[in-house]
Design an enzyme around this catalytic site. Structure first.
Site, PDB file in Angstrom:
ATOM      1  N   GLU A 189      -2.121  -4.994  -3.846  1.00  0.00           N
ATOM      2  CA  GLU A 189      -1.243  -3.985  -2.777  1.00  0.00           C
ATOM      3  C   GLU A 189       0.365  -5.066  -2.685  1.00  0.00           C
ATOM      4  O   GLU A 189       1.495  -4.447  -2.457  1.00  0.00           O
ATOM      5  CB  GLU A 189      -1.874  -4.151  -1.999  1.00  0.00           C
ATOM      6  N   ASP A 212       0.763  -1.156  -0.134  1.00  0.00           N
ATOM      7  CA  ASP A 212      -0.082  -0.457   0.341  1.00  0.00           C
ATOM      8  C   ASP A 212       0.668   1.678  -0.051  1.00  0.00           C
ATOM      9  O   ASP A 212       0.437   2.358  -0.678  1.00  0.00           O
ATOM     10  CB  ASP A 212      -1.193  -0.259   0.987  1.00  0.00           C
TER      11      ASP A 212
END
Length: 245
Positions: free
Chosen positions: A135, A63
């Site tokens: 992610e 992220d």
């Protein structure tokens, strides 16, 4: 295919579910990156429903890496955009919908490793699970090869979208687009009215009309809330307004 024995946490994986060599090869070609440690990719594709270790820590890392890479990409690509517009663009590049689209294009849903209950409930198609896995894969590439390499992968993944991107409209909802379009032509704002609702109280569908009298445009939209119905009606009205005027 040579496998490393340990996960990113330095813990030997006890999971019995493994990626097939053929799946690994095909996925690597789509991704544009081949893992030196296949078990790191496996960890990135392991949902928490299988227990620990899973991909949550890699997701956390990915992220941050993704936000940095996309920020840099937009900063270099759109030299005249102010901070607010860059922030809006980035938010729409790194949100769940965008990551889900990337994951779907890469076929992650077919590879994600889930517990039996999660798979039976359709977890391999759930946008949040696929976005999180995307992610995690980014985090795994960064962990193995550093920022420069993962940045190259991210740029390649987003390049098709960037080539078609109009920064003035990307990420704006239909009602905002329609309002700005009408204001630029000094036309009164659209009028929204409820046409009807149907269904039980806990599962209602709303039907809304969007009217632009000066353009003789009337469109309707439906959705599970009045707001969603208005957005759909506005989307249709905007398309007509741009074509006709």
């Amino acid at each position: 295919m040579t496998r490393s024995k340990f996960t990113s946490q330095g813990i030997k994986s006890k999971h019995t579910k493994k990626l097939k060599k053929q799946d690994y090869t095909v996925f690597s070609q789509k991704l544009g990156y081949t893992f030196k440690q296949p078990d790191l990719l496996q960890e990135a594709l392991t949902h928490r429903s299988l227990g620990f270790p899973n991909n949550e820590r890699l997701e956390f890392l990915g992220d941050s890496v993704l936000n940095c890479a996309v920020s840099t990409l937009l900063f270099k690509r759109f030299l005249l955009l102010p901070e607010g517009d860059l922030t809006r663009l980035r938010a729409n590049f790194v949100n769940q919908d965008a990551l889900h689209q990337l994951a779907s294009a890469l076929g992650i849903g077919e590879l994600i490793l889930l517990g039996d209950g999660e798979r039976k409930s359709g977890g391999h198609q759930r946008p949040s699970i696929l976005a999180n896995a995307m992610e995690a894969i980014i985090g795994a590439i960064y962990l193995e090869s550093g920022f420069e390499k993962v940045d190259q992968v991210i740029v390649a993944l987003y390049d098709p979208l960037l080539k078609q991107l109009d920064p003035d409209v990307f990420g704006k909802d239909p009602k905002t687009l329609l309002q700005e379009y009408l204001q630029s032509r000094k036309v009164d704002l659209p009028e929204y009215s409820m046409l009807l609702t149907r269904g039980d109280a806990h599962a209602q569908i709303f039907h809304v009309e969007c009217a632009i009298p000066e353009f003789a445009i009337r469109t309707s939209g439906e959705g599970t809330s009045r707001r969603r119905a208005e957005q759909e009606a506005a989307r249709r009205a905007y398309k007509l307004a741009v074509v006709r005027h």
